[in-house]
Write a protein that holds these residues in place. Structure first.
Motif, PDB file in Angstrom:
ATOM      1  N   ALA A 253       0.832  -1.211   0.000  1.00 52.44           N
ATOM      2  CA  ALA A 253       0.000   0.000   0.000  1.00 52.44           C
ATOM      3  C   ALA A 253       0.861   1.253   0.000  1.00 52.44           C
ATOM      4  CB  ALA A 253      -0.933  -0.021   1.213  1.00 52.44           C
ATOM      5  N   ALA A 254       1.974   1.231   0.746  1.00 48.80           N
ATOM      6  CA  ALA A 254       2.850   2.406   0.798  1.00 48.80           C
ATOM      7  C   ALA A 254       3.477   2.691  -0.560  1.00 48.80           C
ATOM      8  CB  ALA A 254       3.935   2.187   1.847  1.00 48.80           C
ATOM      9  N   LEU A 255       3.798   1.643  -1.308  1.00 47.80           N
ATOM     10  CA  LEU A 255       4.393   1.845  -2.630  1.00 47.80           C
ATOM     11  C   LEU A 255       3.375   2.347  -3.648  1.00 47.80           C
ATOM     12  CD1 LEU A 255       6.756  -1.254  -2.870  1.00 47.80           C
ATOM     13  CD2 LEU A 255       7.444   1.149  -2.819  1.00 47.80           C
ATOM     14  N   ARG A 256       2.116   2.227  -3.344  1.00 49.54           N
ATOM     15  CA  ARG A 256       1.077   2.724  -4.247  1.00 49.54           C
ATOM     16  C   ARG A 256       0.692   4.169  -3.954  1.00 49.54           C
ATOM     17  NH1 ARG A 256      -2.651  -2.792  -4.268  1.00 49.54           N
ATOM     18  NH2 ARG A 256      -1.406  -3.914  -5.842  1.00 49.54           N
ATOM     19  N   THR A 257       1.376   4.786  -3.010  1.00 49.29           N
ATOM     20  CA  THR A 257       1.168   6.197  -2.707  1.00 49.29           C
ATOM     21  C   THR A 257       2.482   6.935  -2.907  1.00 49.29           C
ATOM     22  OG1 THR A 257       1.683   5.875  -0.361  1.00 49.29           O
ATOM     23  CG2 THR A 257      -0.625   5.609  -1.026  1.00 49.29           C
ATOM     24  N   ASN A 258       2.465   8.230  -2.666  1.00 54.51           N
ATOM     25  CA  ASN A 258       3.678   9.023  -2.789  1.00 54.51           C
ATOM     26  C   ASN A 258       4.640   8.701  -1.642  1.00 54.51           C
ATOM     27  OD1 ASN A 258       2.751  10.394  -5.077  1.00 54.51           O
ATOM     28  ND2 ASN A 258       1.654  11.884  -3.817  1.00 54.51           N
ATOM     29  N   PRO A 259       5.943   8.902  -1.870  1.00 52.29           N
ATOM     30  CA  PRO A 259       6.904   8.663  -0.782  1.00 52.29           C
ATOM     31  C   PRO A 259       6.584   9.540   0.428  1.00 52.29           C
ATOM     32  CG  PRO A 259       8.035   8.929  -2.875  1.00 52.29           C
ATOM     33  CD  PRO A 259       6.604   9.306  -3.110  1.00 52.29           C
ATOM     34  N   PRO A 260       6.729   9.037   1.655  1.00 49.01           N
ATOM     35  CA  PRO A 260       6.412   9.824   2.848  1.00 49.01           C
ATOM     36  C   PRO A 260       7.413  10.951   3.056  1.00 49.01           C
ATOM     37  CG  PRO A 260       7.389   7.731   3.461  1.00 49.01           C
ATOM     38  CD  PRO A 260       7.168   7.674   1.983  1.00 49.01           C
ATOM     39  N   PRO A 261       7.009  12.018   3.744  1.00 54.04           N
ATOM     40  CA  PRO A 261       7.920  13.145   3.988  1.00 54.04           C
ATOM     41  C   PRO A 261       8.939  12.803   5.064  1.00 54.04           C
ATOM     42  CG  PRO A 261       5.838  13.512   5.107  1.00 54.04           C
ATOM     43  CD  PRO A 261       5.659  12.256   4.293  1.00 54.04           C
ATOM     44  N   SER A 262       9.941  13.661   5.192  1.00 52.56           N
ATOM     45  CA  SER A 262      10.999  13.409   6.180  1.00 52.56           C
ATOM     46  C   SER A 262      10.540  13.673   7.609  1.00 52.56           C
ATOM     47  CB  SER A 262      12.220  14.271   5.861  1.00 52.56           C
ATOM     48  OG  SER A 262      12.825  13.837   4.663  1.00 52.56           O
ATOM     49  N   LEU A 263       9.751  14.734   7.822  1.00 48.96           N
ATOM     50  CA  LEU A 263       9.261  15.071   9.168  1.00 48.96           C
ATOM     51  C   LEU A 263      10.408  15.200  10.170  1.00 48.96           C
ATOM     52  CD1 LEU A 263       6.009  12.907   9.595  1.00 48.96           C
ATOM     53  CD2 LEU A 263       6.205  15.301   8.959  1.00 48.96           C
ATOM     54  N   TRP A 264      11.362  16.059   9.831  1.00 50.21           N
ATOM     55  CA  TRP A 264      12.523  16.245  10.701  1.00 50.21           C
ATOM     56  C   TRP A 264      12.156  16.701  12.110  1.00 50.21           C
ATOM     57  CZ3 TRP A 264      17.336  14.684  10.704  1.00 50.21           C
ATOM     58  CH2 TRP A 264      17.910  14.254   9.502  1.00 50.21           C
ATOM     59  N   PRO A 265      11.210  17.632  12.302  1.00 48.25           N
ATOM     60  CA  PRO A 265      10.887  18.042  13.685  1.00 48.25           C
ATOM     61  C   PRO A 265      10.449  16.880  14.560  1.00 48.25           C
ATOM     62  CG  PRO A 265       9.975  19.603  12.109  1.00 48.25           C
ATOM     63  CD  PRO A 265      10.468  18.438  11.306  1.00 48.25           C
ATOM     64  N   ALA A 266       9.581  16.011  14.028  1.00 48.88           N
ATOM     65  CA  ALA A 266       9.131  14.855  14.816  1.00 48.88           C
ATOM     66  C   ALA A 266      10.285  13.904  15.076  1.00 48.88           C
ATOM     67  CB  ALA A 266       8.005  14.134  14.081  1.00 48.88           C
ATOM     68  N   ALA A 267      11.144  13.711  14.072  1.00 47.63           N
ATOM     69  CA  ALA A 267      12.278  12.807  14.246  1.00 47.63           C
ATOM     70  C   ALA A 267      13.242  13.333  15.305  1.00 47.63           C
ATOM     71  CB  ALA A 267      13.003  12.623  12.913  1.00 47.63           C
ATOM     72  N   LEU A 268      13.502  14.629  15.288  1.00 46.61           N
ATOM     73  CA  LEU A 268      14.401  15.208  16.284  1.00 46.61           C
ATOM     74  C   LEU A 268      13.801  15.126  17.681  1.00 46.61           C
ATOM     75  CD1 LEU A 268      15.735  18.326  14.334  1.00 46.61           C
ATOM     76  CD2 LEU A 268      16.961  16.211  14.862  1.00 46.61           C
ATOM     77  N   ALA A 269      12.480  15.276  17.772  1.00 47.15           N
ATOM     78  CA  ALA A 269      11.821  15.159  19.078  1.00 47.15           C
ATOM     79  C   ALA A 269      11.976  13.745  19.638  1.00 47.15           C
ATOM     80  CB  ALA A 269      10.350  15.524  18.955  1.00 47.15           C
ATOM     81  N   VAL A 270      11.827  12.745  18.780  1.00 45.26           N
ATOM     82  CA  VAL A 270      12.001  11.352  19.226  1.00 45.26           C
ATOM     83  C   VAL A 270      13.450  11.089  19.611  1.00 45.26           C
ATOM     84  CG1 VAL A 270      11.895   8.935  18.487  1.00 45.26           C
ATOM     85  CG2 VAL A 270      10.041  10.503  17.907  1.00 45.26           C
ATOM     86  N   LEU A 271      14.390  11.649  18.858  1.00 51.92           N
ATOM     87  CA  LEU A 271      15.799  11.470  19.195  1.00 51.92           C
ATOM     88  C   LEU A 271      16.124  12.122  20.537  1.00 51.92           C
ATOM     89  CD1 LEU A 271      18.414  10.254  18.165  1.00 51.92           C
ATOM     90  CD2 LEU A 271      18.924  12.435  17.046  1.00 51.92           C
ATOM     91  N   ALA A 272      15.537  13.294  20.787  1.00 55.31           N
ATOM     92  CA  ALA A 272      15.724  13.953  22.084  1.00 55.31           C
ATOM     93  C   ALA A 272      15.141  13.107  23.206  1.00 55.31           C
ATOM     94  CB  ALA A 272      15.082  15.332  22.064  1.00 55.31           C
ATOM     95  N   LEU A 273      14.007  12.480  22.928  1.00 59.45           N
ATOM     96  CA  LEU A 273      13.399  11.590  23.915  1.00 59.45           C
ATOM     97  C   LEU A 273      14.328  10.420  24.230  1.00 59.45           C
ATOM     98  CD1 LEU A 273      10.910  10.722  25.585  1.00 59.45           C
ATOM     99  CD2 LEU A 273      10.051   9.570  23.542  1.00 59.45           C
ATOM    100  N   GLY A 274      15.054   9.937  23.222  1.00 64.72           N
ATOM    101  CA  GLY A 274      16.007   8.860  23.463  1.00 64.72           C
ATOM    102  C   GLY A 274      17.234   9.319  24.233  1.00 64.72           C
ATOM    103  N   ALA A 275      17.630  10.584  24.050  1.00 63.86           N
ATOM    104  CA  ALA A 275      18.812  11.093  24.751  1.00 63.86           C
ATOM    105  C   ALA A 275      18.510  11.464  26.198  1.00 63.86           C
ATOM    106  CB  ALA A 275      19.366  12.310  24.011  1.00 63.86           C
ATOM    107  N   LEU A 276      17.252  11.784  26.486  1.00 62.57           N
ATOM    108  CA  LEU A 276      16.884  12.229  27.833  1.00 62.57           C
ATOM    109  C   LEU A 276      17.201  11.192  28.908  1.00 62.57           C
ATOM    110  CD1 LEU A 276      15.644  14.433  29.574  1.00 62.57           C
ATOM    111  CD2 LEU A 276      13.375  13.491  29.051  1.00 62.57           C
ATOM    112  N   PRO A 277      16.903   9.902  28.712  1.00 65.12           N
ATOM    113  CA  PRO A 277      17.249   8.932  29.762  1.00 65.12           C
ATOM    114  C   PRO A 277      18.743   8.907  30.083  1.00 65.12           C
ATOM    115  CG  PRO A 277      15.751   7.945  28.175  1.00 65.12           C
ATOM    116  CD  PRO A 277      16.176   9.265  27.612  1.00 65.12           C
TER     117      PRO A 277
END
Length: 297
Positions: A253-277
């Motif tokens: 299904a994913a290949l039948r749609t457009n490629p997903p965006p990068s969403l850098w803000p969300a990715a950086l937020a998750v990375l910060a969540l990983g660094a917090l511990p």
């Protein structure tokens, strides 16, 4: 220390909770890297926190008690003894889980290398004469691709290009190392199991996207996935591109749609969540050093 030392466990649950959101919406390459990095940081912090909780038992050791009495200092018990003992037992379980995971990873890699043994040094593609539809990326120097005649016979020429591009993407981007890292992280911190599952799925999606870009047709890539899935289903065996798992329909299904965006803000937020511990575990370490001066300095 009271809050900081327990925080990695809570943040492990939070990371697992937000993982599906990032995995569904962000570009697979970015999401896989971020989630794997966050999992490694969080699992290391969790293991270190367990070590701190177990080390707090040293506060009841005779040298510490004697030093506190001689200095006229109040003897502080930072962690209840039952929690310290539980943390020690958890550390033993973690060590055993990581040991088993390392052995399993090494065994899988050795098995793949044996399949590709005896080939000339410059050989990238190895075709095995077998009716069972299989294809593997074999990490190493050089990396190789092992494909059976049964898999090649199930695909047309364009779909074969998708297959080879997919496996080359695994080798080029070292997906094996990424999956190994998150597998060991989940072994050390079982709360991160959902993160491992997501990264395993994402590296397949990542390779799907790279294959679609190489052939220049997302529909052909989706068709290759579907045909290989049917071939694998008939053979009832694991095969190329992880086609036999339940996520195959999501990948098609994913290949039948457009490629997903990068969403850098969300990715950086998750990375910060990983660094917090890790930051909180470091703060808890300082607190423990202050509480145990008789032993640590």
């Amino acid at each position: 220390m009271t809050f900081d030392v327990y925080s990695p466990l809570v943040l492990s649950l939070l990371l697992s909770a937000v993982t599906p959101l990032l995995a569904r919406r962000a570009a697979p390459a970015l999401a896989a890297r971020v989630l794997a990095s966050a999992a490694v940081l969080t699992s290391a912090a969790t293991a270190w926190s367990l070590l701190l909780l177990a080390a707090a038992l040293l506060g009841d050791a005779p040298p510490v008690v004697r030093a506190a009495r001689e200095d006229g200092r109040p003897l502080t018990d930072p962690v209840p003894e039952v929690i310290g003992l539980a943390a020690f037992l958890a550390l033993v379980v973690v060590a055993l889980r990581v040991h088993r995971a390392v052995r399993a990873e090494r065994g899988a890699r050795r098995a793949l290398r044996r399949l590709a043994a005896g080939q000339p040094a410059g050989t990238e593609l190895i075709v095995a004469d077998s009716a069972v539809p299989r294809a593997f990326a074999v990490p190493g120097r050089p990396g190789r691709i092992l494909v059976t005649s049964g898999m090649l016979g199930a695909l047309d020429p364009a779909e074969r290009r998708v297959l080879l591009a997919h496996e080359r993407a695994h080798l080029a981007h070292r997906h094996g190392l990424l999956v190994t890292a998150v597998t060991l992280a989940a072994a050390a911190d079982p709360l991160l199991g959902p993160v491992r599952s997501a990264v395993v799925f994402l590296v397949e999606r990542w390779a799907d996207e790279r294959a679609a870009a190489v052939v220049g047709d997302r529909r052909v890539a989706a068709r290759a996935l579907a045909r290989a899935a049917l071939a694998a289903g008939r053979a009832r065996t694991a095969c190329a591109l992880q086609f036999t798992d339940r996520a195959v329909t999501r990948r098609i299904a994913a290949l039948r749609t457009n490629p997903p965006p990068s969403l850098w803000p969300a990715a950086l937020a998750v990375l910060a969540l990983g660094a917090l511990p890790a930051l909180l575990a470091a703060d808890a370490t300082g607190d423990l050093l202050e509480l145990l001066p008789g032993v640590l300095g």
